[in-house]
Enzyme design. Structure first.
Site, PDB file in Angstrom:
ATOM      1  CG  ASP A 199     -11.926 -16.545  54.461  1.00 40.39           C
ATOM      2  OD1 ASP A 199     -10.906 -15.870  54.227  1.00 40.39           O
ATOM      3  OD2 ASP A 199     -12.894 -16.115  55.112  1.00 40.39           O
ATOM      4  CG  ASP A 239     -12.628  -9.513  56.281  1.00 36.05           C
ATOM      5  OD1 ASP A 239     -13.233 -10.018  55.319  1.00 36.05           O
ATOM      6  OD2 ASP A 239     -11.970 -10.187  57.087  1.00 36.05           O
TER       7      ASP A 239
END
Length: 730
Positions: free
Chosen positions: A455, A521
């Site tokens: 990430d 997301d």
């Protein structure tokens, strides 16, 4: 065999490259230029090629220079060019007037691509410049450039642009913008005289950055209209632009964006630009297919079937508990999941997102026996184990930040503004790099980790190597590339997902060394329709993470049907983001049905051609997209109704991209069949005995099932005999 360079066309001042349906003609006389780039011209002779170049020569006009300037491969004000220069720089203010002269040309034909190296020199400024072009087997045109300082004093490089000419009638622009949870939202407008410039100064492409910049004939779509586009394969600051001049030039350009003083070449030093990759097509489907096919041909492209993945983030968030997670793994295995990924919250001090980043040790207060009990359980179920990491980041509330505050990127004494309560490590610092590399190697050596979810949850702000120091964005991107390459080389078979607040680092630079992206997301399937559609213009679908979501979507609050969520996730790397321990037996069975369908489709998704149907008229409430195999024998399409449409039942939808001469049986493949309202009569063609030709499906279409808003149907098409073979049998 792909078309090859015609050796006769590499002399007399011109080069003609032909591969994958694309022609590139270079005029090497005077200021070398790309005289043509686009649809294959065929095996034309010298006379025709010289005539093409002559047809492009421009007249002198009143009010202009005595010799009309034009867009060269390398253009600067010193040769009369008044548009955006290819190269800009100086030696402490001197030698700003750059003028490069071609000194050498090398052309090499290979089995899968042709390469051209053009060597330039500026003897007054003591600089060398090399431009490298590649035309790949599927027709993608690549460009990059290298500047070398052969002088005795430092040279500051400000700009190094790569240009691609456009047809003069390419007057409509398409690019993308967005934000967190809504990345790659399309926007269109007219390409007028001047420059349409898109920049990212975020140290990564950014959620608002454009993945590509396209220009085409007005109204171009996925199925029709000539369109050209450029993508910069770089994971840091960048600039892309479409430019139209009043001297008759129309073009795209792309470049890394250098921060002030970031690139100072010492005597003997050089810098190489990222690759700018350009495609064209009659419609975006064809343009996109060139990207996909060439990317799939790389030796490092993921080869095994894409494992159905369950990620734990929206199931448990930071609430890590062995009993809960093993139960989740058990249920995941029951429905057919093949990869189990433990997300954020496993490392020291990480009970929420305010602390712990950088302390990459398993938290023994949560995991007293390490991760071994969980990894043993997961692998005993036959699942691959994956782990979330964010190696480039650090929380100020961490042992790492307290011990090594000098490892944090900053341009002044005070730290940059925080985002998500975190800062960015300077991986160009060899000590910081060594620490992160050691921690990752240690984890991968201790645990059976087959997959890292890597990430990157904030932009780079004020990214320097310390108070009063130098800009370090460029160096950090290269350090990240080097770190990923090192990790993968040391751990063969390891796969890495590039995640960045969802989809804020999506580019072919990072994807050349990772195995998929986290597309967004937002798992809301309605929001995902555009996001996945326009991400897929460049990124192959098997490299795009697409997951089933919880019925109540966390990011938008929308309640969605499982069939909608499944259909939207089907044409990508399929997975699940859901606490399956909370579902009913009926829901579990429905999830398992979708997993089975995803496994049946995934080989086709990873090899076939993605097709988007264009919609027109006053009622555009249906989305039609699919994947077709290269032989055009089998296809799956989804018909999604994101909102209420005026007509009920709706009009016919077209199914493009099939063999017009082949007959196809058309069946509904939605697990459990379409949602049927008691008032509805049965759908006439849904019994499995309907046979239509590819031409009928593309031109006349079919009536989709009557659906409520936010529902979707999956259809399968299987090819029968072609019409010509059927006639022969008769």
């Amino acid at each position: 065999m792909p078309e090859r360079i015609n050796e006769d066309h590499t002399t007399q001042g011109l080069i003609h490259l032909r591969r994958g349906g694309t022609s590139v003609v270079l005029d090497l006389a005077d200021n070398p230029s790309i005289a043509y780039w686009g649809q294959d011209l065929g095996n034309v002779g010298q006379l025709e090629l010289h005539s093409l170049i002559a047809a492009n020569k421009r007249q002198r006009v009143s009010g202009g220079l005595d010799q009309s300037p034009y867009l060269g491969i390398v253009s600067t004000p010193s040769n009369g060019w008044l548009g955006t220069p290819t190269v800009e720089g100086h030696r402490i203010g001197a030698n700003f007037a750059l003028h490069f002269v071609l000194t050498g040309t090398e052309v090499a034909a290979g089995d899968t691509e042709d390469r051209i190296h053009l060597d330039y020199q500026d003897h007054e400024a003591d600089l060398e410049l090399q431009v490298e072009m590649r035309l790949g087997q599927y027709g993608l045109l690549h460009q990059r450039a290298t500047v070398r300082n052969v002088g005795e004093t430092p040279f500051t490089l400000q700009t190094l642009n790569l240009t691609f000419p456009l047809p003069w009638d390419a007057t409509e622009i398409l690019d993308t913008t967005g934000r967190h949870l809504k990345e790659r939202t399309p926007q269109r407008h007219e390409l007028t005289f001047g420059t349409h410039l898109r920049e990212s100064r975020r140290g990564r492409p950014g959620a608002d950055g454009t993945l590509f910049l396209a220009a085409g004939t007005p109204g171009f779509g996925f199925e029709s209209g000539q369109v050209h586009a450029v993508h910069l394969a770089w994971s840091g600051n960048h600039r892309v632009a479409a430019e139209r001049t009043n001297t008759g030039d129309n073009f795209l350009w792309a470049a890394e964006l250098y921060q002030p003083g970031e690139i100072i070449l010492q005597p003997g030093e050089e810098i190489m630009s990222p690759w700018a990759i350009a495609s064209w097509g009659n419609g975006l489907n064809e343009l996109s297919a060139r990207f996909h096919e060439e990317w799939r041909a790389r030796p490092q492209h993921p080869g095994k079937p894409r494992p159905v993945t369950l990620n734990t983030w929206e199931a448990v968030y930071f609430d890590h508990d062995l009993t809960t997670l093993t139960a989740l793994a058990d249920t995941a295995a029951e429905v057919g999941v093949e990869r189990f990924v433990l997300d954020d919250g496993w490392f020291r001090g990480r009970r929420d997102d305010t602390a712990g980043l950088g302390d990459w040790y398993v938290d023994d207060t949560v995991w007293p026996d390490g991760l071994h009990p969980l990894t043993n359980h997961v692998t005993a179920l036959g699942l691959e184990f994956g782990l979330w990491v964010e190696p480039e980041m650090v929380n100020p509330d961490s042992d790492l930040a307290r011990e090594h505050p000098d490892w944090i990127l900053r341009g002044r004494r005070e730290l940059p503004p925080e985002a998500r309560q975190q800062q960015v490590l300077d991986l160009s610092n060899p000590h910081a790099y060594a620490y992160v590399a050691e921690r990752l190697h240690a984890l991968l050596n201790e645990y059976p980790i087959g997959y890292l979810k890597w990430d990157h949850n904030r932009d780079l702000v004020d990214a320097g190597n310390g108070a009063g120091g130098h800009a370090q964005t460029h160096a950090n991107v290269l350090a990240v590339y080097r770190l990923i390459d090192e990790i993968k080389a040391a751990h063969p078979g390891l796969e890495i997902e590039s995640c960045a607040s969802g989809g804020a680092r999506v580019d072919l630079g990072i994807l050349d060394r990772t195995d998929r992206i986290w597309t967004s997301d937002s798992l809301d399937p309605i929001e995902r329709l555009d996001n996945q559609k326009y991400t897929g213009v460049v990124v192959p679908p098997e490299m795009m993470g697409m997951h089933l979501t919880t019925p109540h979507v966390h990011s938008t609050g929308r309640t969605v049907d499982l069939n909608l969520s499944g259909a939207v996730a089907l044409l990508g790397h399929f997975g699940i983001e859901w606490d399956l321990t909370t579902v009913t037996e009926d829901e579990k069975q429905r999830v398992a049905d979708w997993v089975r369908l995803a496994k049946r489709v995934r080989k086709l998704v990873a090899t076939g051609t993605i097709i988007h149907a264009d919609s027109a008229g006053i009622d555009q409430g249906l989305d039609v997209r699919g994947v077709v195999d290269h032989q055009k024998h089998q296809a799956f399409f989804t018909i999604t109704q994101p909102r209420t449409v005026v007509a009920s039942p709706t009009g016919r939808v077209r199914i493009p991209g099939l063999d017009p001469e082949r007959s196809y049986t058309v069946t509904i493949a939605t697990p459990g069949g379409p949602v049927q309202n008691p008032a509805q009569s049965p759908l006439e063609w849904a019994h499995g005995d309907t046979v239509l030709t590819g031409r009928q499906l593309a031109l006349a279409g079919i009536r989709p099932p009557v659906q409520n808003p936010q529902q979707a149907t999956v259809i399968e098409l299987r090819g029968e005999a072609t019409l010509s073979s059927a006639r022969r049998r008769i």
